[in-house]
Enzyme design. Structure first.
Site, PDB file in Angstrom:
ATOM      1  N   HIS A 125     -30.545   8.188  -5.419  1.00 33.69           N
ATOM      2  CA  HIS A 125     -29.298   7.425  -5.327  1.00 33.69           C
ATOM      3  C   HIS A 125     -28.053   8.272  -5.587  1.00 33.69           C
ATOM      4  CE1 HIS A 125     -31.541   3.927  -4.588  1.00 33.69           C
ATOM      5  NE2 HIS A 125     -31.745   3.500  -5.821  1.00 33.69           N
ATOM      6  N   HIS A 196     -27.011  -2.232  -3.892  1.00 29.63           N
ATOM      7  CA  HIS A 196     -28.168  -2.339  -4.777  1.00 29.63           C
ATOM      8  C   HIS A 196     -28.126  -3.598  -5.650  1.00 29.63           C
ATOM      9  CE1 HIS A 196     -31.563  -0.923  -7.162  1.00 29.63           C
ATOM     10  NE2 HIS A 196     -31.631   0.164  -6.415  1.00 29.63           N
ATOM     11  N   THR A 197     -27.654  -4.709  -5.091  1.00 32.33           N
ATOM     12  CA  THR A 197     -27.649  -5.956  -5.849  1.00 32.33           C
ATOM     13  C   THR A 197     -29.068  -6.485  -6.040  1.00 32.33           C
ATOM     14  OG1 THR A 197     -25.406  -6.634  -5.259  1.00 32.33           O
ATOM     15  CG2 THR A 197     -26.969  -8.389  -5.717  1.00 32.33           C
ATOM     16  N   ASP A 268     -41.979  -1.462  -3.713  1.00 31.95           N
ATOM     17  CA  ASP A 268     -40.792  -0.621  -3.857  1.00 31.95           C
ATOM     18  C   ASP A 268     -40.829   0.377  -2.703  1.00 31.95           C
ATOM     19  OD1 ASP A 268     -38.522   0.648  -4.694  1.00 31.95           O
ATOM     20  OD2 ASP A 268     -39.404   1.584  -6.473  1.00 31.95           O
ATOM     21  N   GLN A 307     -35.204  -1.392   2.120  1.00 32.33           N
ATOM     22  CA  GLN A 307     -36.021  -1.165   0.936  1.00 32.33           C
ATOM     23  C   GLN A 307     -36.157  -2.486   0.202  1.00 32.33           C
ATOM     24  OE1 GLN A 307     -37.139   1.998   0.156  1.00 32.33           O
ATOM     25  NE2 GLN A 307     -38.006   1.746  -1.884  1.00 32.33           N
ATOM     26  N   GLU A 335     -32.321  -3.529   0.133  1.00 32.13           N
ATOM     27  CA  GLU A 335     -31.365  -2.450   0.360  1.00 32.13           C
ATOM     28  C   GLU A 335     -31.463  -1.978   1.804  1.00 32.13           C
ATOM     29  OE1 GLU A 335     -32.036   0.487  -2.945  1.00 32.13           O
ATOM     30  OE2 GLU A 335     -33.455  -1.096  -3.509  1.00 32.13           O
TER      31      GLU A 335
END
Length: 370
Positions: A125, A196-197, A268, A307, A335
């Site tokens: 990130h 990225h909420t 993930d 993602q 994401e």
């Protein structure tokens, strides 16, 4: 007409022992400009955004009975975001490269670049001080939309090029949150921005998301190794726990004996979206339904991947804005993105932006009920 709320953050923080270092583009003086903005429509939807990390701190939408609830995980102060255990990236824009780059290295135009390592032996990130940890400049704001800008300097976190990034959040009358990303550079560089909420459609702090029903418009995914770096393959999801082509509860197959679930601690992973339009057109990526509240979240995007992460690393140590702890799998992320480690994966869609080109993507989170 709703009025724009600008709250100089007392939402905010003391600067003592701040982890923001001289390596960051955010100097101590920058924190004087941190503000909280409220966007709203006339149909019960409000979105709160701070220019620290371009973070979405709150999204309130009605349930099937018209009762509003905040459906995203987060905090009431910037201190919460800065000091959160394990840095979960709640609500932030991540970059310059969302997701992982293997061993923090890539080669571009014959030159090898070394990035900041912050996830085992990999870069995650954007590095140690990614876009989630800097103060963005607010270029414009009204009651429906906010435009945020950040200039990432050449070699910041190891990436080449001065990257000029703009992110715009817009709330529509259809209870949509439209996110537009725009970037230019003066040197060739990898770029992969995402949001990225963490969502819980019952309401933040309301327990597990395993009963939420998820559908992904994706017939392939990108398996990973133990370090969560893609292997480069894109197998079919058919016959695996990764098949969400038909809606199913997130928790239905999450406990299956499958190597990929072991590596990720659950889901993930990046899914390869089935794109049915021209390149650059926005298409359906995901739909999530919460049977309890009746809330539905639909995600559409111009990006080739998504993602899906279901909060595997949340463990109850973090206490959110409602005062409730965030337990295991109490939030999920969707994401939209290019694929992880693309600079080292020649078979993946390119993430290289060159001078004279424009990085431009759009993602829409749309809320409704049934």
């Amino acid at each position: 007409m709703k009025t724009l709320t600008l709250t100089c953050l007392a939402f905010l923080m003391t600067l003592t022992a701040s982890p923001v270092s001289a390596a960051s583009s955010a100097s101590i003086e920058d924190f004087d400009s941190i503000q909280l903005y409220t966007l709203a429509n006339d149909h019960g939807m409000t979105v709160k955004v701070t220019n620290y990390g371009a973070i979405i701190t709150s999204i309130v939408v009605p349930d099937r009975d018209g009762k509003g609830a905040d459906v995203v995980l987060g905090y009431n102060s910037v201190e919460g975001y800065i000091n959160a255990v394990d840095k979960p990236y709640f609500g932030a824009v991540v970059g310059r490269y969302g997701n992982r780059i293997a061993k923090g290295k890539f080669t571009l135009d014959g030159e090898t670049y070394s990035l900041a390592i912050n996830n085992g032996e990999n870069s995650l990130h954007g590095g140690i001080i990614g876009f989630d940890k800097v103060v963005w400049t607010v270029k414009s704001a009204d009651n429906r939309s906010i435009k945020l800008n950040y200039l990432a300097k050449d070699m910041e976190e190891g990436y080449p090029g001065n990257l000029d990034v703009t992110v715009t959040y817009t709330v529509t009358d259809e209870n949509q949150l439209v996110i537009d990303y725009h970037a230019t550079t003066d040197k060739a560089t990898p770029v992969n921005l995402t949001q990225h909420t963490y969502f819980n459609l019952q309401g933040e702090g309301e327990g597990s998301i395993l009963d939420h029903e998820l559908k992904l418009n994706a017939s392939q995914f990108t398996p990973v190794d133990q370090g969560l770096i893609p292997t480069g393959e894109t197998p079919s999801v058919t016959g695996t726990p990764f098949d969400f082509t038909t809606a199913k509860a997130i928790g239905r197959d999450i406990g299956d004996d499958h190597e990929q679930l072991t590596f990720g601690g659950g889901f993930d992973h990046n899914w390869v979206l089935d794109k049915d339009g021209k390149s650059g057109e926005r298409t359906l990526a995901a739909e999530v339904f919460d049977p309890v509240s009746g809330r539905t979240l639909t995600v559409s995007t111009t990006e080739p991947g998504i993602q899906f992460y279901c909060g595997n690393f949340l463990d109850g140590r973090l206490k959110g804005k409602s005062g409730k702890t965030y337990g295991h799998r109490s939030g999920f992320c969707l994401e939209t993105q290019h694929f992880p480690d693309s600079p080292n994966q020649p078979n993946f869609p390119s993430t290289i932006l060159r001078p004279g080109e424009t990085y431009q993507t759009q993602t829409v989170f749309a809320f409704s009920t049934k």
